[in-house]
Design a protein around this motif. Structure first.
Motif, PDB file in Angstrom:
ATOM      1  N   SER A 322       0.824  -1.213   0.000  1.00 42.39           N
ATOM      2  CA  SER A 322       0.000   0.000   0.000  1.00 42.39           C
ATOM      3  C   SER A 322       0.854   1.256   0.000  1.00 42.39           C
ATOM      4  O   SER A 322       0.605   2.203  -0.760  1.00 42.39           O
ATOM      5  CB  SER A 322      -0.928   0.009   1.225  1.00 42.39           C
ATOM      6  OG  SER A 322      -1.873  -1.022   1.146  1.00 42.39           O
ATOM      7  N   LEU A 323       1.867   1.284   0.861  1.00 44.25           N
ATOM      8  CA  LEU A 323       2.723   2.461   0.949  1.00 44.25           C
ATOM      9  C   LEU A 323       3.521   2.672  -0.335  1.00 44.25           C
ATOM     10  O   LEU A 323       3.655   3.794  -0.821  1.00 44.25           O
ATOM     11  CB  LEU A 323       3.662   2.332   2.154  1.00 44.25           C
ATOM     12  CG  LEU A 323       3.009   2.465   3.531  1.00 44.25           C
ATOM     13  CD1 LEU A 323       4.032   2.234   4.632  1.00 44.25           C
ATOM     14  CD2 LEU A 323       2.357   3.833   3.693  1.00 44.25           C
ATOM     15  N   ILE A 324       4.033   1.585  -0.888  1.00 43.07           N
ATOM     16  CA  ILE A 324       4.793   1.697  -2.136  1.00 43.07           C
ATOM     17  C   ILE A 324       3.899   2.217  -3.259  1.00 43.07           C
ATOM     18  O   ILE A 324       4.278   3.111  -4.024  1.00 43.07           O
ATOM     19  CB  ILE A 324       5.410   0.338  -2.522  1.00 43.07           C
ATOM     20  CG1 ILE A 324       6.521  -0.043  -1.526  1.00 43.07           C
ATOM     21  CG2 ILE A 324       5.967   0.374  -3.943  1.00 43.07           C
ATOM     22  CD1 ILE A 324       7.103  -1.414  -1.747  1.00 43.07           C
ATOM     23  N   CYS A 325       2.680   1.670  -3.342  1.00 40.12           N
ATOM     24  CA  CYS A 325       1.752   2.108  -4.389  1.00 40.12           C
ATOM     25  C   CYS A 325       1.340   3.564  -4.194  1.00 40.12           C
ATOM     26  O   CYS A 325       1.219   4.324  -5.169  1.00 40.12           O
ATOM     27  CB  CYS A 325       0.511   1.216  -4.391  1.00 40.12           C
ATOM     28  SG  CYS A 325       0.805  -0.464  -4.986  1.00 40.12           S
ATOM     29  N   GLY A 326       1.134   3.973  -2.930  1.00 42.68           N
ATOM     30  CA  GLY A 326       0.760   5.355  -2.663  1.00 42.68           C
ATOM     31  C   GLY A 326       1.852   6.324  -3.078  1.00 42.68           C
ATOM     32  O   GLY A 326       1.578   7.350  -3.726  1.00 42.68           O
ATOM     33  N   ILE A 327       3.087   6.016  -2.722  1.00 41.71           N
ATOM     34  CA  ILE A 327       4.216   6.872  -3.100  1.00 41.71           C
ATOM     35  C   ILE A 327       4.378   6.903  -4.619  1.00 41.71           C
ATOM     36  O   ILE A 327       4.604   7.956  -5.223  1.00 41.71           O
ATOM     37  CB  ILE A 327       5.509   6.377  -2.417  1.00 41.71           C
ATOM     38  CG1 ILE A 327       5.399   6.553  -0.890  1.00 41.71           C
ATOM     39  CG2 ILE A 327       6.727   7.134  -2.947  1.00 41.71           C
ATOM     40  CD1 ILE A 327       6.516   5.889  -0.119  1.00 41.71           C
ATOM     41  N   TRP A 328       4.224   5.738  -5.228  1.00 47.39           N
ATOM     42  CA  TRP A 328       4.355   5.656  -6.681  1.00 47.39           C
ATOM     43  C   TRP A 328       3.281   6.498  -7.384  1.00 47.39           C
ATOM     44  O   TRP A 328       3.557   7.204  -8.360  1.00 47.39           O
ATOM     45  CB  TRP A 328       4.278   4.202  -7.134  1.00 47.39           C
ATOM     46  CG  TRP A 328       4.173   4.022  -8.613  1.00 47.39           C
ATOM     47  CD1 TRP A 328       3.070   3.644  -9.329  1.00 47.39           C
ATOM     48  CD2 TRP A 328       5.205   4.247  -9.579  1.00 47.39           C
ATOM     49  NE1 TRP A 328       3.343   3.604 -10.676  1.00 47.39           N
ATOM     50  CE2 TRP A 328       4.650   3.969 -10.855  1.00 47.39           C
ATOM     51  CE3 TRP A 328       6.540   4.652  -9.496  1.00 47.39           C
ATOM     52  CZ2 TRP A 328       5.392   4.075 -12.032  1.00 47.39           C
ATOM     53  CZ3 TRP A 328       7.271   4.769 -10.670  1.00 47.39           C
ATOM     54  CH2 TRP A 328       6.711   4.481 -11.918  1.00 47.39           C
ATOM     55  N   LEU A 329       2.042   6.437  -6.887  1.00 49.71           N
ATOM     56  CA  LEU A 329       0.963   7.217  -7.503  1.00 49.71           C
ATOM     57  C   LEU A 329       1.233   8.711  -7.388  1.00 49.71           C
ATOM     58  O   LEU A 329       0.983   9.468  -8.332  1.00 49.71           O
ATOM     59  CB  LEU A 329      -0.374   6.885  -6.836  1.00 49.71           C
ATOM     60  CG  LEU A 329      -1.076   5.594  -7.257  1.00 49.71           C
ATOM     61  CD1 LEU A 329      -2.438   5.505  -6.595  1.00 49.71           C
ATOM     62  CD2 LEU A 329      -1.226   5.511  -8.763  1.00 49.71           C
ATOM     63  N   ASP A 330       1.713   9.170  -6.231  1.00 51.79           N
ATOM     64  CA  ASP A 330       1.987  10.588  -6.059  1.00 51.79           C
ATOM     65  C   ASP A 330       3.063  11.075  -7.032  1.00 51.79           C
ATOM     66  O   ASP A 330       3.051  12.226  -7.467  1.00 51.79           O
ATOM     67  CB  ASP A 330       2.422  10.874  -4.617  1.00 51.79           C
ATOM     68  CG  ASP A 330       1.240  10.958  -3.669  1.00 51.79           C
ATOM     69  OD1 ASP A 330       0.140  11.329  -4.119  1.00 51.79           O
ATOM     70  OD2 ASP A 330       1.405  10.633  -2.478  1.00 51.79           O
ATOM     71  N   ARG A 331       3.985  10.202  -7.382  1.00 51.28           N
ATOM     72  CA  ARG A 331       5.078  10.607  -8.266  1.00 51.28           C
ATOM     73  C   ARG A 331       4.733  10.419  -9.746  1.00 51.28           C
ATOM     74  O   ARG A 331       5.137  11.227 -10.586  1.00 51.28           O
ATOM     75  CB  ARG A 331       6.333   9.805  -7.936  1.00 51.28           C
ATOM     76  CG  ARG A 331       6.897  10.121  -6.551  1.00 51.28           C
ATOM     77  CD  ARG A 331       8.207   9.397  -6.302  1.00 51.28           C
ATOM     78  NE  ARG A 331       8.774   9.771  -5.003  1.00 51.28           N
ATOM     79  CZ  ARG A 331       9.921   9.308  -4.536  1.00 51.28           C
ATOM     80  NH1 ARG A 331      10.626   8.453  -5.258  1.00 51.28           N
ATOM     81  NH2 ARG A 331      10.361   9.695  -3.357  1.00 51.28           N
ATOM     82  N   SER A 332       3.971   9.365 -10.060  1.00 49.50           N
ATOM     83  CA  SER A 332       3.746   9.033 -11.469  1.00 49.50           C
ATOM     84  C   SER A 332       2.378   9.449 -11.999  1.00 49.50           C
ATOM     85  O   SER A 332       2.218   9.685 -13.198  1.00 49.50           O
ATOM     86  CB  SER A 332       3.895   7.517 -11.665  1.00 49.50           C
ATOM     87  OG  SER A 332       2.831   6.822 -11.034  1.00 49.50           O
TER      88      SER A 332
END
Length: 479
Positions: A322-332
């Motif tokens: 969840s955390l990895i996906c959240g960070i990834w969404l904010d950047r990509s």
């Protein structure tokens, strides 16, 4: 202000403001006004989301605390396994009729009222369960669990709302992931702690004492969090964090219709497809979690504690996801692509888990269950944030509520059906039943149109403000 940092979005021209006009399928449009938009990010936003995450944890822990020691509670209360399954499914059943009035209340009264009601109900439910630690008081423990299930209705739709109200556009997905993180951590603790606190002893008096101790600990934590919410939790920051939130505040309460909002969401084809696919994925997760004890005990008798640890592994891996996906969404900002990829990997993970469960090696189950959890549980915040993007400027609580409602409906259906299939055939057949629906959900997700309205709103505001503040640059750009 001393405790705040100005966001990049706050650096705008003093003579420009954008207010939002109604959204159509074409997107969001803006109008010029004379008042400048001011946006700030408050440090206290992290306190708000962490406090929410904490009381969400306390509530979600209780969802699975009966199911993970299903066989122990069956013997203690003298009921069958399907009855104990309903102690988890009651969370799903309660949500379905109550989500619409609770979403309306969230729209009308805001975050603080919802937080107070949620923690009060959760606290009351835990103390009722303290009084139910006797073999003849199963109806009392049902009442306590029912109270906690009602509290959950006030909790599940809040992560995306808190993220939008308190956080900047480049961190909303991360904030939403942190909000969901608490729910997942609670489920993880619910898998791990009950088998440790309530060992499978023969003496019913000793067993009652262990169960009572578990209930007392939960009640103490719930009471502390209720007091903390009363003292600390705030409705919203004084100054909005984003242009989108600034525009949303300009919509007068008189012009807002909850019924019209629901109808608008139901006419949004992309969102309806997401509602179905989200329900299929999360419903599968609910079924696997509820029936995990039965699946593990069937192949590994006497391994109640390891069943809890496997559940813990599923959720901890999912929290990381969840955390990895959240960070990834904010950047990509690749909402559809990321959601589709994680959905597909959830299907692959469940297939691998299904075919390795009966190999006789617990360490293999730990690995395959962790892989499944990384993607399936990691999908939860993706669905929330993708839904908010597709439905902006509708209330985040309403869109999240519909997503969760779908998940509860499918969760009940899948749990009952998989349980019956396991009783009639075996665990492999039950898990393959879920795999078929995850395949359908993957296809549906691929068909969703990526209409990122919230991102468009912020981009339009920033682009227009930059052009307004730099006319020379705008002229050069035209040349």
């Amino acid at each position: 202000m001393g405790d705040e940092a100005k966001s990049m979005e706050g650096e705008v021209n003093d003579n420009l403001y954008f207010s939002k006009t109604p959204v159509t399928d074409a997107g969001v449009s803006f109008q010029h006004h004379n008042t400048p938009p001011e946006t700030h990010l408050y440090k206290k936003r992290w306190i708000m989301v962490c406090l929410f995450s904490s009381y969400s944890l306390c509530n979600s822990y209780q969802w699975i605390q009966y199911g993970i020691i299903n066989n122990i509670f069956m013997r203690f209360y003298g009921v069958d396994s399907f009855t104990i399954d309903w102690m988890s499914m009651i969370y799903m059943l309660t949500y379905i009729p109550l989500i619409f009035p609770v979403s309306w209340l969230l729209d009308k009264k805001g975050l603080r009222v919802i937080a107070l009601v949620a923690t009060a109900l959760n606290c009351a439910g835990t103390w009722i369960k303290v009084a139910s630690a006797r073999p003849d008081l199963f109806p009392v423990t049902i009442v306590g669990q029912f109270m906690c299930s009602v509290a959950q209705v006030f909790i599940l739709g809040m992560p995306s709302r808190i993220a939008s109200v308190w956080f900047g556009s480049d961190e909303v997905s991360t904030a939403c992931s942190i909000g969901v993180f608490g729910n997942q951590l609670g489920i993880a603790i619910g898998f791990l702690v009950p088998p440790i606190l309530v060992p499978n002893v023969d003496d019913l008096d000793k067993l009652a004492s262990h169960i009572r101790d578990m209930f007392y600990i939960t009640a103490g934590v719930a009471t502390f969090l209720f007091v903390l919410v009363v003292i600390v939790f705030q409705e919203r920051p004084e100054i909005p964090p984003t242009h989108a939130q600034a525009a949303a505040r300009q919509i007068s309460p008189e012009s807002y219709s909850y019924t019209a909002s629901i109808l608008g969401l139901l006419r949004n084809k992309a969102f309806i497809l997401l509602v179905i696919s989200y329900g299929l994925n999360v419903g599968c997760f609910y079924a696997v979690s509820t029936l995990l004890n039965r699946m593990i005990i069937e192949h590994y008798p006497g391994e109640e504690v390891n069943a809890g640890r496997i559940g813990l592994t599923i959720v901890i891996a999912g929290m990381v996801g969840s955390l990895i996906c959240g960070i990834w969404l904010d950047r990509s900002k690749t909402y559809k692509q990321t959601t589709l990829a994680v959905y597909l990997m959830s299907l692959v993970g469940l297939v691998i888990y299904a075919f390795t469960l009966n190999l006789g090696h617990l360490w293999v189950v730990f690995i395959t269950a962790g892989t499944l959890g990384f993607f399936m549980t990691g999908y939860l915040p993706l669905g929330f944030e993708f839904g908010v993007e597709l439905t902006y400027p509708e209330c985040e609580g309403t869109s999240s509520g519909l997503l969760n409602c779908s998940a509860q409906v499918f969760g009940i259906i899948f749990t009952i059906c998989q349980g019956k299939i396991m009783d009639s055939f075996n665990t492999l057949a039950g898990n393959l039943f879920l795999c078929a629906f995850l395949l359908i959900g993957t296809i549906i997700t691929a068909c969703i149109k990526s209409d990122l309205r919230r991102q468009l709103a912020n981009q339009q505001a920033l682009a227009a403000s930059h052009l307004e503040t730099s006319p020379a640059q705008a002229f050069e750009a035209k040349l």
